[in-house]
Design a protein around this motif. Sequence first.
Motif, PDB file in Angstrom:
ATOM      1  N   UNK A  52       0.955  -1.310  -0.151  1.00  0.00           N
ATOM      2  CA  UNK A  52      -0.009  -0.107  -0.138  1.00  0.00           C
ATOM      3  C   UNK A  52       0.796   1.076   0.040  1.00  0.00           C
ATOM      4  N   UNK A  53       1.830   1.369   0.951  1.00  0.00           N
ATOM      5  CA  UNK A  53       2.594   2.452   1.023  1.00  0.00           C
ATOM      6  C   UNK A  53       3.311   2.974  -0.183  1.00  0.00           C
ATOM      7  N   UNK A  54       4.148   1.607  -0.839  1.00  0.00           N
ATOM      8  CA  UNK A  54       4.888   1.973  -2.029  1.00  0.00           C
ATOM      9  C   UNK A  54       3.987   2.437  -3.174  1.00  0.00           C
ATOM     10  N   UNK A  88       2.954  -1.816  -8.336  1.00  0.00           N
ATOM     11  CA  UNK A  88       4.550  -1.698  -8.187  1.00  0.00           C
ATOM     12  C   UNK A  88       4.871  -3.213  -8.431  1.00  0.00           C
ATOM     13  N   UNK A  89       5.808  -3.094  -9.502  1.00  0.00           N
ATOM     14  CA  UNK A  89       6.557  -4.384  -9.926  1.00  0.00           C
ATOM     15  C   UNK A  89       7.620  -4.431  -9.415  1.00  0.00           C
ATOM     16  N   UNK A 139      10.003   7.855  -1.863  1.00  0.00           N
ATOM     17  CA  UNK A 139       9.107   7.658  -0.588  1.00  0.00           C
ATOM     18  C   UNK A 139       9.439   8.732   0.515  1.00  0.00           C
ATOM     19  N   UNK A 140      10.662   9.060   0.524  1.00  0.00           N
ATOM     20  CA  UNK A 140      11.114   9.978   1.456  1.00  0.00           C
ATOM     21  C   UNK A 140      10.298  11.333   1.181  1.00  0.00           C
ATOM     22  N   UNK A 141      10.327  11.764  -0.067  1.00  0.00           N
ATOM     23  CA  UNK A 141       9.748  12.914  -0.468  1.00  0.00           C
ATOM     24  C   UNK A 141       8.198  13.068  -0.238  1.00  0.00           C
ATOM     25  N   UNK A 142       7.471  11.834  -0.107  1.00  0.00           N
ATOM     26  CA  UNK A 142       6.300  11.775   0.200  1.00  0.00           C
ATOM     27  C   UNK A 142       6.077  11.868   1.634  1.00  0.00           C
ATOM     28  N   UNK A 170       5.208  -7.945   0.297  1.00  0.00           N
ATOM     29  CA  UNK A 170       5.823  -8.276  -0.874  1.00  0.00           C
ATOM     30  C   UNK A 170       7.432  -8.437  -0.647  1.00  0.00           C
ATOM     31  N   UNK A 171       8.260  -8.871  -1.545  1.00  0.00           N
ATOM     32  CA  UNK A 171       9.606  -9.173  -1.088  1.00  0.00           C
ATOM     33  C   UNK A 171      10.424  -8.978  -2.278  1.00  0.00           C
TER      34      UNK A 171
END
Length: 390
Positions: free
Chosen positions: A105-107, A115-116, A133-136, A250-251
């Motif tokens: 969800x976050x990504x 997200x792939x 991510x940091x900018x968000x 995921x991983x």
Amino acid sequence: MFEDLFKKYHELNPNVTIELIPTPIGGAQIQKFQSLLASGNPATIANLDAGTILQYKDKFLDLEPEKAKYEELTKEGAVEGALLEGKFLGIPWSAQGYGLLYNKRVVEEVIGGPFDPSTIQTRDALEDLFKKIEAAGKAPVMVHGADWSLGAHYLGLTYSLQSDSVDENRKFVDSLMDGSVTLADNPQFNGLIDTFDLLKKYNARKNDPLVADYNKDSADFAKGDAAFYFMGDWTWAVIGTLENRDEEFGLIPVPISNNPEDFGNTQVAYSQPKLFAIDDSGSSAEQQEAAKAFLEWLVTSQEGQEAIVSQMGLALPYKDVKVTSTNVISNAVEQYVDQGKVINIGVINYLPQDYWSMTGASMQKYLSDIIDRNALAGEVQAYWIDQARK
């Protein structure tokens, strides 16, 4: 859960009684095993780290007559990964994988779409995503500061990334011990530490990196306080029970370079952390045969698989698994396994029992900026040279 399984098996086989000998996590397990052995009353079945089984190999039953059966029952490579100096001394029953877990969800909120995970095959690609991510306004990654995570799982990749051959990786460790290889000059080590520097920079815990509260780190990641988490599928034991957590995880592998073709950039670490070994020092032939029958039932029956996969949330490295895992992270690991995209970390079975705690302490100092890279490499190399003197 095991006690319930033992009761069920006794109902099906009234002439067989199985008693659980519980032990706390960590060294207490080995101490209990050693004390039972010394008393002349060993447990017929021992669930131990492969390295411990190897250390006491003369005390366990050679399962060579069972090997062909388990090769047929298990996924490709499972039995081979369980061999210890070529001997089949322990039956595989669970498999674990680790790398960079991600909160889907976050990504996806950050990138604005699906997200792939296959798009992250280099360190630069990972950093680009971390920046977004940091900018968000989110923490890009959670780094757990415990010695076992840093020493065994992260730094320990150094010994497994040299080659896809466990034997070749053992030779590398031997070279560290005799000083013919300098760790500071090793490309895999430097690649890992380059990536670790990236993880440090974007670490959600960077203001207090050694708090190492496993339950809190796992819960915060599960609730979206960090997009990624260097950890393994075993953390589902914490995450799976949480309320108000996210649902999808995921991983991805830990990239160690900017060349997607380099070994490790598209593979996840994978192992069979515990094996079931059968005592051959004080158990009767009748007990040994009963142990063999029970272990086969445990990994192949509906009841056994339900407990291991559904209730414990572990992955069974077996072909005919009749139940569906609720562990979504373990399921993600299995996708890499099925594609053959794994790092066999079996070399750790041959390492000293304290390798992770000793070198993990050095990694903690590096994480806290107490020592620099040269000092880290020097401390780790010194550990291995000291091992050669023992």
